[in-house]
Write a protein that holds these residues in place. Structure first.
Motif, PDB file in Angstrom:
ATOM      1  N   LEU A 178      71.203 -20.842  13.023  1.00  0.00           N
ATOM      2  CA  LEU A 178      72.660 -20.713  12.949  1.00  0.00           C
ATOM      3  C   LEU A 178      73.278 -22.061  12.607  1.00  0.00           C
ATOM      4  N   THR A 179      73.683 -22.224  11.372  1.00  0.00           N
ATOM      5  CA  THR A 179      74.330 -23.451  10.910  1.00  0.00           C
ATOM      6  C   THR A 179      75.578 -23.088  10.116  1.00  0.00           C
ATOM      7  N   MET A 180      76.467 -24.062   9.978  1.00  0.00           N
ATOM      8  CA  MET A 180      77.660 -23.862   9.150  1.00  0.00           C
ATOM      9  C   MET A 180      77.255 -23.489   7.731  1.00  0.00           C
ATOM     10  N   ALA A 226      81.186 -18.867   0.678  1.00  0.00           N
ATOM     11  CA  ALA A 226      82.333 -19.758   0.854  1.00  0.00           C
ATOM     12  C   ALA A 226      81.824 -21.174   1.084  1.00  0.00           C
ATOM     13  N   THR A 227      82.748 -22.088   1.253  1.00  0.00           N
ATOM     14  CA  THR A 227      82.391 -23.473   1.529  1.00  0.00           C
ATOM     15  C   THR A 227      82.352 -23.716   3.034  1.00  0.00           C
ATOM     16  N   THR A 228      81.597 -24.733   3.438  1.00  0.00           N
ATOM     17  CA  THR A 228      81.582 -25.079   4.850  1.00  0.00           C
ATOM     18  C   THR A 228      82.955 -25.568   5.297  1.00  0.00           C
ATOM     19  N   GLY A 229      83.728 -26.107   4.346  1.00  0.00           N
ATOM     20  CA  GLY A 229      85.079 -26.548   4.680  1.00  0.00           C
ATOM     21  C   GLY A 229      85.947 -25.404   5.165  1.00  0.00           C
ATOM     22  N   THR A 246      83.570 -27.552  15.228  1.00  0.00           N
ATOM     23  CA  THR A 246      82.285 -28.191  15.519  1.00  0.00           C
ATOM     24  C   THR A 246      81.187 -27.148  15.572  1.00  0.00           C
ATOM     25  N   LYS A 247      79.938 -27.623  15.532  1.00  0.00           N
ATOM     26  CA  LYS A 247      78.795 -26.716  15.629  1.00  0.00           C
ATOM     27  C   LYS A 247      78.813 -25.979  16.970  1.00  0.00           C
ATOM     28  N   VAL A 297      78.487 -21.987  17.946  1.00  0.00           N
ATOM     29  CA  VAL A 297      77.518 -21.445  18.896  1.00  0.00           C
ATOM     30  C   VAL A 297      78.211 -20.618  19.972  1.00  0.00           C
ATOM     31  N   VAL A 298      79.296 -21.156  20.534  1.00  0.00           N
ATOM     32  CA  VAL A 298      80.034 -20.436  21.572  1.00  0.00           C
ATOM     33  C   VAL A 298      80.560 -19.115  21.022  1.00  0.00           C
ATOM     34  N   TYR A 299      81.071 -19.150  19.799  1.00  0.00           N
ATOM     35  CA  TYR A 299      81.574 -17.923  19.178  1.00  0.00           C
ATOM     36  C   TYR A 299      80.429 -16.924  18.990  1.00  0.00           C
TER      37      TYR A 299
END
Length: 206
Positions: free
Chosen positions: A31-33, A42-45, A53-54, A58-60
């Motif tokens: 699980l990464t952006m 889409a873009t990570t932006g 934040t990462k 994770v919390v989501y």
């Protein structure tokens, strides 16, 4: 054109589905952006609008996992041992959907253990699950379907048994297909329902 509330909600649903697809395919370790952004095309932006934040991601993802698990269809059962059995069967990876959910849950353990706050949250989740199971056990005892005893202790043992069975079934599905998982659970429940042996099991030396 300005974005409407409907647009925002639609985008959040898209993000949720992308996060879930990454979890289902790669677990929390993947699980990464970047992975979620690729699922969204889409873009990570763009994702930083939702997850600065990462850890926010994770919390989501943990919340999404819990909501998906809570919304999963549960078995209907009466009271007593049938309710205990149904609750434990609902935990096992007996279907494709339940297998995916369990794979994601197990992959999340390392993430939760590495974060003290998440560890406390997970301990609370499992404690609440034990409490629900304890109430079902106590009801079975009142109906005479289980011997008298510490309902909380019995529930803790049952939860431990079924979680161990989950792990074995995930690692070796050929050795633990759904029918064998069910048989093993029924064997365990039959043992619980058997009256304890009289005496302490020791013979007198006199």
């Amino acid at each position: 054109m300005p974005r409407t509330k409907g647009d925002h909600e639609a985008r959040r649903r898209d993000v949720s589905e992308a996060v879930w697809r990454v979890l289902a395919a790669h677990g929390f370790g993947g699980l990464t952006m970047r992975a979620v952004a690729a699922e969204l095309d889409a873009t990570t932006g763009l994702l930083t609008h939702y997850f600065p934040t990462k850890r926010d991601l994770v919390v989501y993802a943990l919340d999404l996992l819990e909501r998906r698990s809570d919304s999963r269809r549960r078995r209907t059962a009466g009271k007593g041992m049938s309710a205990v059995r149904a609750a434990l069967l609902d935990i096992l990876p007996l279907t494709g959907e339940a297998t995916v959910s369990n794979r994601v849950w197990v992959s999340s353990w390392d993430t939760a253990l590495a974060d003290p706050e998440l560890s406390v949250d997970y301990a609370g989740k499992y404690a609440r699950s034990r409490d629900k199971l304890r109430d079902l056990v106590a009801a079975a005892q009142r109906l005479g379907e289980l011997p008298a005893g510490d309902a909380a202790r019995i529930a803790a043992g049952a939860q431990s048994f079924v979680l161990g069975l989950v792990v074995q079934a995930l690692f070796d599905p050929e050795a633990f297909p759904p029918e064998r998982q069910t048989e093993l659970l029924d064997d365990y429940l039959a043992t619980l329902a058997s009256p304890p042996p009289s005496g302490d099991g020791h013979t007198s030396s006199s």
